[in-house]
Design a protein around this motif. Sequence first.
Motif, PDB file in Angstrom:
ATOM      1  N   ARG A 111       0.810  -1.209   0.000  1.00  0.00           N
ATOM      2  CA  ARG A 111       0.000   0.000   0.000  1.00  0.00           C
ATOM      3  C   ARG A 111       0.842   1.257   0.000  1.00  0.00           C
ATOM      4  O   ARG A 111       0.327   2.349  -0.289  1.00  0.00           O
ATOM      5  N   ASP A 112       2.133   1.139   0.358  1.00  0.00           N
ATOM      6  CA  ASP A 112       3.010   2.309   0.409  1.00  0.00           C
ATOM      7  C   ASP A 112       3.865   2.459  -0.840  1.00  0.00           C
ATOM      8  O   ASP A 112       4.690   3.386  -0.913  1.00  0.00           O
ATOM      9  N   VAL A 113       3.722   1.563  -1.808  1.00  0.00           N
ATOM     10  CA  VAL A 113       4.553   1.586  -3.016  1.00  0.00           C
ATOM     11  C   VAL A 113       3.633   1.584  -4.229  1.00  0.00           C
ATOM     12  O   VAL A 113       2.673   0.797  -4.282  1.00  0.00           O
ATOM     13  N   ARG A 114       3.929   2.436  -5.169  1.00  0.00           N
ATOM     14  CA  ARG A 114       3.129   2.500  -6.394  1.00  0.00           C
ATOM     15  C   ARG A 114       3.698   1.595  -7.490  1.00  0.00           C
ATOM     16  O   ARG A 114       2.950   0.873  -8.151  1.00  0.00           O
ATOM     17  N   VAL A 115       5.008   1.664  -7.683  1.00  0.00           N
ATOM     18  CA  VAL A 115       5.670   0.905  -8.752  1.00  0.00           C
ATOM     19  C   VAL A 115       6.786   0.091  -8.128  1.00  0.00           C
ATOM     20  O   VAL A 115       7.614   0.620  -7.369  1.00  0.00           O
ATOM     21  N   LEU A 116       6.804  -1.191  -8.452  1.00  0.00           N
ATOM     22  CA  LEU A 116       7.858  -2.076  -7.974  1.00  0.00           C
ATOM     23  C   LEU A 116       8.950  -2.111  -9.039  1.00  0.00           C
ATOM     24  O   LEU A 116       8.758  -2.651 -10.126  1.00  0.00           O
ATOM     25  N   GLY A 117      10.091  -1.493  -8.725  1.00  0.00           N
ATOM     26  CA  GLY A 117      11.166  -1.388  -9.699  1.00  0.00           C
ATOM     27  C   GLY A 117      12.499  -1.132  -9.025  1.00  0.00           C
ATOM     28  O   GLY A 117      12.714  -1.539  -7.867  1.00  0.00           O
ATOM     29  N   ALA A 122       2.016  -1.810  -9.649  1.00  0.00           N
ATOM     30  CA  ALA A 122       2.531  -1.979 -11.009  1.00  0.00           C
ATOM     31  C   ALA A 122       4.000  -2.393 -10.962  1.00  0.00           C
ATOM     32  O   ALA A 122       4.724  -2.083 -10.011  1.00  0.00           O
ATOM     33  N   ILE A 123       4.429  -3.094 -11.994  1.00  0.00           N
ATOM     34  CA  ILE A 123       5.811  -3.551 -12.113  1.00  0.00           C
ATOM     35  C   ILE A 123       6.495  -2.718 -13.210  1.00  0.00           C
ATOM     36  O   ILE A 123       5.903  -2.443 -14.265  1.00  0.00           O
ATOM     37  N   ALA A 124       7.711  -2.311 -12.921  1.00  0.00           N
ATOM     38  CA  ALA A 124       8.457  -1.495 -13.888  1.00  0.00           C
ATOM     39  C   ALA A 124       8.600  -2.252 -15.212  1.00  0.00           C
ATOM     40  O   ALA A 124       8.890  -3.458 -15.212  1.00  0.00           O
ATOM     41  N   PRO A 125       8.423  -1.581 -16.363  1.00  0.00           N
ATOM     42  CA  PRO A 125       8.446  -2.295 -17.655  1.00  0.00           C
ATOM     43  C   PRO A 125       9.831  -2.720 -18.107  1.00  0.00           C
ATOM     44  O   PRO A 125       9.961  -3.593 -18.963  1.00  0.00           O
ATOM     45  N   GLY A 126      10.873  -2.151 -17.577  1.00  0.00           N
ATOM     46  CA  GLY A 126      12.221  -2.468 -18.039  1.00  0.00           C
ATOM     47  C   GLY A 126      12.641  -1.572 -19.199  1.00  0.00           C
ATOM     48  O   GLY A 126      12.067  -0.496 -19.420  1.00  0.00           O
ATOM     49  N   ASP A 127      13.640  -2.051 -19.961  1.00  0.00           N
ATOM     50  CA  ASP A 127      14.154  -1.294 -21.108  1.00  0.00           C
ATOM     51  C   ASP A 127      14.373  -2.254 -22.267  1.00  0.00           C
ATOM     52  O   ASP A 127      14.094  -3.447 -22.155  1.00  0.00           O
ATOM     53  N   PRO A 128      14.867  -1.758 -23.406  1.00  0.00           N
ATOM     54  CA  PRO A 128      15.048  -2.665 -24.555  1.00  0.00           C
ATOM     55  C   PRO A 128      15.996  -3.826 -24.284  1.00  0.00           C
ATOM     56  O   PRO A 128      15.862  -4.886 -24.935  1.00  0.00           O
ATOM     57  N   ASP A 129      16.929  -3.704 -23.352  1.00  0.00           N
ATOM     58  CA  ASP A 129      17.880  -4.783 -23.092  1.00  0.00           C
ATOM     59  C   ASP A 129      17.492  -5.681 -21.921  1.00  0.00           C
ATOM     60  O   ASP A 129      17.966  -6.824 -21.844  1.00  0.00           O
ATOM     61  N   THR A 130      16.687  -5.214 -21.035  1.00  0.00           N
ATOM     62  CA  THR A 130      16.304  -5.997 -19.855  1.00  0.00           C
ATOM     63  C   THR A 130      14.786  -6.008 -19.713  1.00  0.00           C
ATOM     64  O   THR A 130      14.095  -5.089 -20.173  1.00  0.00           O
ATOM     65  N   THR A 131      14.314  -7.039 -19.062  1.00  0.00           N
ATOM     66  CA  THR A 131      12.900  -7.158 -18.723  1.00  0.00           C
ATOM     67  C   THR A 131      12.777  -7.367 -17.221  1.00  0.00           C
ATOM     68  O   THR A 131      13.705  -7.879 -16.578  1.00  0.00           O
ATOM     69  N   THR A 132      11.661  -6.980 -16.659  1.00  0.00           N
ATOM     70  CA  THR A 132      11.442  -7.111 -15.214  1.00  0.00           C
ATOM     71  C   THR A 132      10.570  -8.332 -14.963  1.00  0.00           C
ATOM     72  O   THR A 132       9.462  -8.435 -15.498  1.00  0.00           O
ATOM     73  N   ASP A 146      12.132   0.814  -5.533  1.00  0.00           N
ATOM     74  CA  ASP A 146      11.483  -0.014  -4.507  1.00  0.00           C
ATOM     75  C   ASP A 146      11.374  -1.430  -5.059  1.00  0.00           C
ATOM     76  O   ASP A 146      10.345  -1.818  -5.615  1.00  0.00           O
ATOM     77  N   PRO A 147      12.415  -2.241  -4.898  1.00  0.00           N
ATOM     78  CA  PRO A 147      12.386  -3.562  -5.536  1.00  0.00           C
ATOM     79  C   PRO A 147      11.623  -4.628  -4.757  1.00  0.00           C
ATOM     80  O   PRO A 147      11.279  -5.664  -5.331  1.00  0.00           O
ATOM     81  N   VAL A 148      11.336  -4.410  -3.460  1.00  0.00           N
ATOM     82  CA  VAL A 148      10.750  -5.470  -2.635  1.00  0.00           C
ATOM     83  C   VAL A 148       9.594  -4.893  -1.825  1.00  0.00           C
ATOM     84  O   VAL A 148       9.704  -3.793  -1.268  1.00  0.00           O
ATOM     85  N   VAL A 149       8.516  -5.650  -1.750  1.00  0.00           N
ATOM     86  CA  VAL A 149       7.414  -5.366  -0.833  1.00  0.00           C
ATOM     87  C   VAL A 149       7.030  -6.696  -0.177  1.00  0.00           C
ATOM     88  O   VAL A 149       7.269  -7.775  -0.735  1.00  0.00           O
ATOM     89  N   ARG A 150       6.415  -6.584   1.007  1.00  0.00           N
ATOM     90  CA  ARG A 150       6.020  -7.789   1.730  1.00  0.00           C
ATOM     91  C   ARG A 150       4.627  -7.585   2.309  1.00  0.00           C
ATOM     92  O   ARG A 150       4.338  -6.543   2.896  1.00  0.00           O
ATOM     93  N   ILE A 151       3.803  -8.621   2.154  1.00  0.00           N
ATOM     94  CA  ILE A 151       2.419  -8.593   2.644  1.00  0.00           C
ATOM     95  C   ILE A 151       2.363  -9.340   3.972  1.00  0.00           C
ATOM     96  O   ILE A 151       2.998 -10.389   4.132  1.00  0.00           O
ATOM     97  N   ASP A 152       1.614  -8.798   4.918  1.00  0.00           N
ATOM     98  CA  ASP A 152       1.529  -9.446   6.224  1.00  0.00           C
ATOM     99  C   ASP A 152       0.791 -10.769   6.122  1.00  0.00           C
ATOM    100  O   ASP A 152       0.179 -11.094   5.105  1.00  0.00           O
ATOM    101  N   ARG A 153       0.841 -11.549   7.201  1.00  0.00           N
ATOM    102  CA  ARG A 153       0.283 -12.907   7.187  1.00  0.00           C
ATOM    103  C   ARG A 153      -1.230 -12.911   6.979  1.00  0.00           C
ATOM    104  O   ARG A 153      -1.761 -13.795   6.312  1.00  0.00           O
ATOM    105  N   ARG A 154      -1.905 -11.961   7.564  1.00  0.00           N
ATOM    106  CA  ARG A 154      -3.366 -11.965   7.444  1.00  0.00           C
ATOM    107  C   ARG A 154      -3.792 -11.756   6.006  1.00  0.00           C
ATOM    108  O   ARG A 154      -4.613 -12.499   5.474  1.00  0.00           O
ATOM    109  N   ARG A 155      -3.242 -10.749   5.351  1.00  0.00           N
ATOM    110  CA  ARG A 155      -3.633 -10.489   3.959  1.00  0.00           C
ATOM    111  C   ARG A 155      -3.009 -11.478   2.993  1.00  0.00           C
ATOM    112  O   ARG A 155      -3.503 -11.650   1.877  1.00  0.00           O
TER     113      ARG A 155
END
Length: 287
Positions: free
Chosen positions: A130-136, A235-245, A139-148
């Motif tokens: 909930r605190d991150v808009r784009v994972l890239g 959302a997940i970052a789209p990457g670039d022409p040489d790399t993919t996420t 902000d490469p890592v997010v974690r969801i608590d046990r309940r959710r």
Amino acid sequence: MTTGHPFLRRRVRPTPPGQEARPTAATSGTATTSGTTATPGVPLRRPTPPAGPPLASAPAAPASSGGGLSLSSGRQPAPSAVRTSAQRSSTAPSASAAAAGATPPRSDRVARRLRERTSRIRPFPAPDPRDVRVLGPEDPVVRIDRRRSAVGALRITGSTSAAWESVDHVVGAATADGATAGRAVSTRGNRPLVGYDGSDVLIALRHVRELRRALVMGRGPDRLVVALHDGTTLAIAPGDPDTTTILALSVIDGELELRAEPFPRATHDGDVFAAFGFVLSAPTVGV
């Protein structure tokens, strides 16, 4: 005559020697108790008891139906008062024990869970989705608590292929076109633990502890988007022409962790599976 002349005393006949009057039991008891000598002709007074704490008297027997005279000095307490005092005396030890900080004995199950909790290895801190808009990269890592992490389903849109591994090391893969490889993992509800629902990847979070890890790749023009049951989207970052996420999912002690992994663009999904250590299980014979 003595009434008119109060100064005159009553004459007492002298007693011959050897015939002194013997004191009665009441007179001797009173004289002994009071510590004084009785004087003939003088009436004795009841001695005053010494001051001190009152003695507890035994409860008087109930009066008979004949209406006899009760010799009890006090009045019997009401039954409600007796029950109230008994309840207070019974609850007094528990209240004192609670005030002293005494803890009730724990069961073996609770003691085992407490030992497991103290020996549990906590991962490094990670932000909530909930605190991150784009994972890239930022902000490469997010974690969801046990309940959710154990409610509803996790939906991922925009993917082209996915791979999974259960806690029993059953590995499988599937594509959005319907192709499958390895072995599928079915839950107790006879639904796939990870699979495609149309063009979206669904992960049954109710059985999330049966999942060890998963990979979700998006080779198409659409961006990967993660949606939780509570409406949280990421959302997940789209990457670039040489790399993919690539979206890598891991279950750590009941908590679902999402990580954005940049990876060089490859021509085949097998290269990505091998790089992350996914070895497809042999399919079940007859299926």
